[in-house]
Design a protein around this motif. Structure first.
Motif, mmCIF file in Angstrom:
data_model
loop_
_atom_site.group_PDB
_atom_site.id
_atom_site.type_symbol
_atom_site.label_atom_id
_atom_site.label_comp_id
_atom_site.label_asym_id
_atom_site.label_seq_id
_atom_site.Cartn_x
_atom_site.Cartn_y
_atom_site.Cartn_z
ATOM 1 N N GLU A 53 0.807 -1.220 0.000
ATOM 2 C CA GLU A 53 0.000 0.000 0.000
ATOM 3 C C GLU A 53 0.837 1.266 0.000
ATOM 4 N N CYS A 54 0.348 2.274 -0.731
ATOM 5 C CA CYS A 54 0.908 3.623 -0.721
ATOM 6 C C CYS A 54 -0.192 4.568 -0.244
ATOM 7 N N THR A 55 0.195 5.626 0.456
ATOM 8 C CA THR A 55 -0.776 6.587 0.967
ATOM 9 C C THR A 55 -0.327 7.995 0.638
ATOM 10 N N GLY A 56 -1.276 8.816 0.209
ATOM 11 C CA GLY A 56 -1.006 10.221 -0.075
ATOM 12 C C GLY A 56 -1.886 11.098 0.794
ATOM 13 N N TYR A 57 -1.355 12.250 1.162
ATOM 14 C CA TYR A 57 -2.077 13.185 2.022
ATOM 15 C C TYR A 57 -2.187 14.535 1.321
ATOM 16 N N LEU A 58 -3.432 14.958 1.036
ATOM 17 C CA LEU A 58 -3.741 16.250 0.421
ATOM 18 C C LEU A 58 -3.051 16.495 -0.909
ATOM 19 N N GLY A 59 -2.565 15.461 -1.550
ATOM 20 C CA GLY A 59 -1.848 15.654 -2.791
ATOM 21 C C GLY A 59 -0.502 16.321 -2.594
ATOM 22 N N LEU A 60 -0.071 16.425 -1.338
ATOM 23 C CA LEU A 60 1.190 17.093 -1.023
ATOM 24 C C LEU A 60 2.289 16.115 -0.649
ATOM 25 N N VAL A 61 1.934 15.057 0.065
ATOM 26 C CA VAL A 61 2.907 14.070 0.544
ATOM 27 C C VAL A 61 2.388 12.679 0.198
ATOM 28 N N ALA A 62 3.248 11.851 -0.356
ATOM 29 C CA ALA A 62 2.878 10.469 -0.658
ATOM 30 C C ALA A 62 3.998 9.557 -0.165
ATOM 31 N N VAL A 63 3.626 8.479 0.538
ATOM 32 C CA VAL A 63 4.614 7.557 1.095
ATOM 33 C C VAL A 63 4.148 6.121 0.879
ATOM 34 N N GLY A 64 5.107 5.215 0.892
ATOM 35 C CA GLY A 64 4.793 3.797 0.808
ATOM 36 C C GLY A 64 5.447 3.134 -0.376
ATOM 37 N N ASP A 65 5.303 1.829 -0.422
ATOM 38 C CA ASP A 65 5.827 1.020 -1.513
ATOM 39 C C ASP A 65 4.705 0.097 -1.950
ATOM 40 N N CYS A 66 4.055 0.416 -3.050
ATOM 41 C CA CYS A 66 2.937 -0.397 -3.533
ATOM 42 C C CYS A 66 3.326 -1.149 -4.805
ATOM 43 N N SER A 67 4.583 -1.564 -4.860
ATOM 44 C CA SER A 67 5.065 -2.300 -6.023
ATOM 45 C C SER A 67 4.582 -3.750 -5.990
ATOM 46 N N VAL A 68 4.567 -4.374 -7.167
ATOM 47 C CA VAL A 68 4.194 -5.779 -7.276
ATOM 48 C C VAL A 68 5.187 -6.634 -6.497
ATOM 49 N N GLU A 69 6.455 -6.282 -6.569
ATOM 50 C CA GLU A 69 7.498 -7.031 -5.857
ATOM 51 C C GLU A 69 7.255 -7.037 -4.350
ATOM 52 N N THR A 70 6.929 -5.892 -3.790
ATOM 53 C CA THR A 70 6.673 -5.813 -2.348
ATOM 54 C C THR A 70 5.406 -6.572 -1.972
ATOM 55 N N ALA A 71 4.364 -6.457 -2.791
ATOM 56 C CA ALA A 71 3.126 -7.194 -2.519
ATOM 57 C C ALA A 71 3.380 -8.698 -2.544
ATOM 58 N N ALA A 72 4.173 -9.165 -3.516
ATOM 59 C CA ALA A 72 4.500 -10.598 -3.595
ATOM 60 C C ALA A 72 5.289 -11.035 -2.369
ATOM 61 N N ARG A 73 6.253 -10.230 -1.952
ATOM 62 C CA ARG A 73 7.052 -10.560 -0.762
ATOM 63 C C ARG A 73 6.169 -10.596 0.477
ATOM 64 N N ASN A 74 5.253 -9.630 0.610
ATOM 65 C CA ASN A 74 4.357 -9.586 1.774
ATOM 66 C C ASN A 74 3.443 -10.804 1.834
ATOM 67 N N GLY A 75 3.101 -11.367 0.677
ATOM 68 C CA GLY A 75 2.228 -12.543 0.647
ATOM 69 C C GLY A 75 2.975 -13.858 0.559
ATOM 70 N N GLY A 76 4.303 -13.809 0.497
ATOM 71 C CA GLY A 76 5.086 -15.029 0.400
ATOM 72 C C GLY A 76 4.961 -15.715 -0.953
ATOM 73 N N LEU A 77 4.738 -14.958 -2.014
ATOM 74 C CA LEU A 77 4.577 -15.521 -3.353
ATOM 75 C C LEU A 77 5.927 -15.633 -4.052
ATOM 76 N N SER A 78 6.118 -16.726 -4.747
ATOM 77 C CA SER A 78 7.298 -16.856 -5.602
ATOM 78 C C SER A 78 6.912 -16.704 -7.074
#
Length: 104
Positions: A53-78
């Motif tokens: 997940e990535c989150t943005g606030y007021l269109g001024l600040v955006a943080v996070g890593d919502c890449s496919v690679e990170t999602a796969a790692r978070n779910g334990g997918l190979s």
């Protein structure tokens, strides 16, 4: 004078909120909550799901890593078979974009 200032701040906040939306095929300026298709790499069944997940606030600040690679790692997918996304926004103030991967 105070009422004018508060009205100005409210109008300014609403105008800025339109610039802070999430990426999606459709969006509402007041509220967005949808799921959408990403792409399909391979047909078939899947046994694991991962999210990032990535989150943005007021269109001024955006943080996070919502890449496919990170999602796969978070779910334990190979192996990634399907990729979808979720987009959520309330008045453009807080916007979230979630990448969802399915695979093994």
């Amino acid at each position: 004078m105070r009422k004018n200032f508060l009205a100005f701040i409210l109008v300014l906040a609403l105008l800025m909120a339109g610039c802070g939306g999430v990426t999606s095929p459709v969006s509402g300026s007041l509220y967005t909550n949808l799921k959408g298709p990403g792409y399909e790499n391979a047909a078939g069944e899947y046994s694991k799901v991962g999210e990032a997940e990535c989150t943005g606030y007021l269109g001024l600040v955006a943080v996070g890593d919502c890449s496919v690679e990170t999602a796969a790692r978070n779910g334990g997918l190979s192996t990634v078979k399907f990729v979808d996304y979720k987009a959520h926004s309330i008045l453009g103030i807080v916007n979230t974009y979630t990448t969802v991967v399915y695979g093994d």
